[in-house]
Scaffold this motif. Structure first.
Motif, PDB file in Angstrom:
ATOM      1  N   LEU A   1     -11.517 -19.767   2.558  1.00 14.78           N
ATOM      2  CA  LEU A   1     -11.920 -19.637   1.163  1.00 14.78           C
ATOM      3  C   LEU A   1     -12.480 -20.958   0.672  1.00 14.78           C
ATOM      4  CD1 LEU A   1     -11.930 -18.243  -1.643  1.00 14.78           C
ATOM      5  CD2 LEU A   1      -9.638 -19.113  -1.940  1.00 14.78           C
ATOM      6  N   GLY A   2     -13.711 -20.937   0.247  1.00 15.82           N
ATOM      7  CA  GLY A   2     -14.258 -22.083  -0.475  1.00 15.82           C
ATOM      8  C   GLY A   2     -14.764 -23.208   0.394  1.00 15.82           C
TER       9      GLY A   2
ATOM     10  N   PHE B   1     -21.677 -26.399  -2.378  1.00 13.16           N
ATOM     11  CA  PHE B   1     -21.639 -25.933  -0.997  1.00 13.16           C
ATOM     12  C   PHE B   1     -23.066 -25.729  -0.483  1.00 13.16           C
ATOM     13  CE2 PHE B   1     -17.427 -23.725  -2.134  1.00 13.16           C
ATOM     14  CZ  PHE B   1     -16.721 -24.882  -1.853  1.00 13.16           C
TER      15      PHE B   1
ATOM     16  N   TYR C   1      -9.331 -25.043 -13.630  1.00  9.83           N
ATOM     17  CA  TYR C   1      -9.607 -25.142 -12.201  1.00  9.83           C
ATOM     18  C   TYR C   1      -8.975 -26.362 -11.535  1.00  9.83           C
ATOM     19  CZ  TYR C   1     -13.208 -21.777 -13.595  1.00  9.83           C
ATOM     20  OH  TYR C   1     -13.871 -20.690 -14.110  1.00  9.83           O
TER      21      TYR C   1
ATOM     22  N   ARG D   1     -15.901 -28.797  -8.621  1.00  8.08           N
ATOM     23  CA  ARG D   1     -16.383 -28.086  -7.436  1.00  8.08           C
ATOM     24  C   ARG D   1     -16.216 -26.573  -7.594  1.00  8.08           C
ATOM     25  NH1 ARG D   1     -12.292 -28.306  -3.475  1.00  8.08           N
ATOM     26  NH2 ARG D   1     -12.070 -26.068  -3.881  1.00  8.08           N
ATOM     27  N   ILE D   2     -15.051 -26.140  -8.054  1.00  9.06           N
ATOM     28  CA  ILE D   2     -14.799 -24.702  -8.232  1.00  9.06           C
ATOM     29  C   ILE D   2     -15.762 -24.113  -9.242  1.00  9.06           C
ATOM     30  CG2 ILE D   2     -13.124 -23.035  -9.141  1.00  9.06           C
ATOM     31  CD1 ILE D   2     -10.919 -24.758  -7.882  1.00  9.06           C
TER      32      ILE D   2
ATOM     33  N   ASN E   1     -19.540 -23.996  -7.938  1.00 13.04           N
ATOM     34  CA  ASN E   1     -19.758 -23.035  -6.861  1.00 13.04           C
ATOM     35  C   ASN E   1     -19.258 -21.635  -7.199  1.00 13.04           C
ATOM     36  OD1 ASN E   1     -20.797 -24.795  -4.496  1.00 13.04           O
ATOM     37  ND2 ASN E   1     -19.041 -25.944  -5.256  1.00 13.04           N
TER      38      ASN E   1
ATOM     39  N   GLU F   1     -16.382 -20.394  -7.399  1.00 10.38           N
ATOM     40  CA  GLU F   1     -15.520 -20.008  -6.280  1.00 10.38           C
ATOM     41  C   GLU F   1     -14.619 -18.819  -6.588  1.00 10.38           C
ATOM     42  OE1 GLU F   1     -13.458 -23.214  -4.251  1.00 10.38           O
ATOM     43  OE2 GLU F   1     -15.023 -24.612  -4.869  1.00 10.38           O
TER      44      GLU F   1
ATOM     45  N   GLU G   1     -16.591 -15.630  -6.695  1.00 12.11           N
ATOM     46  CA  GLU G   1     -17.019 -15.326  -5.335  1.00 12.11           C
ATOM     47  C   GLU G   1     -15.873 -14.680  -4.554  1.00 12.11           C
ATOM     48  OE1 GLU G   1     -19.760 -15.408  -3.703  1.00 12.11           O
ATOM     49  OE2 GLU G   1     -21.130 -16.553  -4.963  1.00 12.11           O
TER      50      GLU G   1
ATOM     51  N   GLU H   1      -5.596 -19.619  -6.719  1.00 11.03           N
ATOM     52  CA  GLU H   1      -6.253 -18.723  -5.771  1.00 11.03           C
ATOM     53  C   GLU H   1      -5.321 -17.600  -5.341  1.00 11.03           C
ATOM     54  OE1 GLU H   1      -9.137 -22.167  -3.785  1.00 11.03           O
ATOM     55  OE2 GLU H   1      -7.267 -21.580  -2.810  1.00 11.03           O
TER      56      GLU H   1
END
Length: 226
Positions: A1-2, A27, A54, A111-112, A115, A117, A120, A147
């Motif tokens: 994941l991720g 990413f 996040y 980052r989360i 992207n 995440e 996704e 998560e």
């Protein structure tokens, strides 16, 4: 994941506050905008929300970090490299008595968000439910509580009502016609989550917070239908 270890170790990605590189955090470098560009326009309250949702920063730390970034932006000194942003965060947040770098949660949050995440992950689980055959399995490795919560919430919404489930047995006994009228749907059932053992931890210390969730597709009644 991720994210994967090779990406973490690539300074040009900007994922690790301990390394110096472009403040990117994507990413796929062909999509979206890099982190430094995002910080040029994000509103202060939205940045606080991202850091809390996040990065799991507490309210005071999230506000201090966001204020420092906004002030740097107004002064024309907003960082464009990872180490510069990490040093800015350390100055306003202070060093903490833990092995993790103080700026890591903020980097994780950016980052989360950049992207997408979490969405996704949700889209990926929905696709698996559609594409897998009955009995097919999907393994999802999560690293953080947030998560895990997304995986569990998705399971609860699509969980198979097993024959031994007390609620299903009660419904069949008390409302048999209503149960027979329900349509079977694609469902998931989950095996017991797995965590790394001692041998894995000695070989791969980054797996210490990993949890492997195994979801198996079945067709039947979902718990929320009852």
């Amino acid at each position: 994941l991720g994210i994967s270890s090779p990406q973490l170790d690539e300074a040009a990605r900007g994922f690790k506050p301990e390394q110096d590189g472009p403040l990117d955090l994507r990413f796929d470098l062909t999509k979206g905008v890099p982190a430094w560009q995002f910080l040029q326009s994000v509103a202060r309250d939205e940045l606080v929300r991202i850091l809390r949702a996040y990065g799991e920063e507490d309210k005071a730390a999230a506000r201090r970090i966001a204020d420092a970034i906004i002030l740097a932006r107004e002064a024309g000194t907003l960082p464009r490299r990872t180490r510069e942003l990490a040093e800015l965060i350390v100055r306003v947040k202070g060093r903490e008595y833990q092995p993790m770098h103080p700026a890591k949660p903020a980097f994780q949050a950016l980052r989360i968000h950049l992207n997408d995440e979490f969405d996704e992950l949700r889209r990926g689980m929905r696709a698996c439910l559609e594409l897998l055959r009955d009995g097919g399995r999907v393994g999802i490795i999560t690293w953080k509580h947030s998560e895990c919560a997304i995986v569990v919430d998705f399971l609860r919404a699509h969980e198979l009502a097993r024959a031994e489930l007390p609620l299903l047995q009660w419904c069949r006994a008390q409302q048999p016609n209503a149960v027979r009228a329900l349509s079977a749907e694609p469902c998931f059932e989950m095996d017991e989550p797995r965590r790394p053992g001692e041998a894995e931890l000695r070989f791969n210390s980054r797996s210490r917070s990993a949890v492997l969730h195994l979801l198996r597709k079945q067709c039947g009644l979902r718990v929320p239908q009852l």
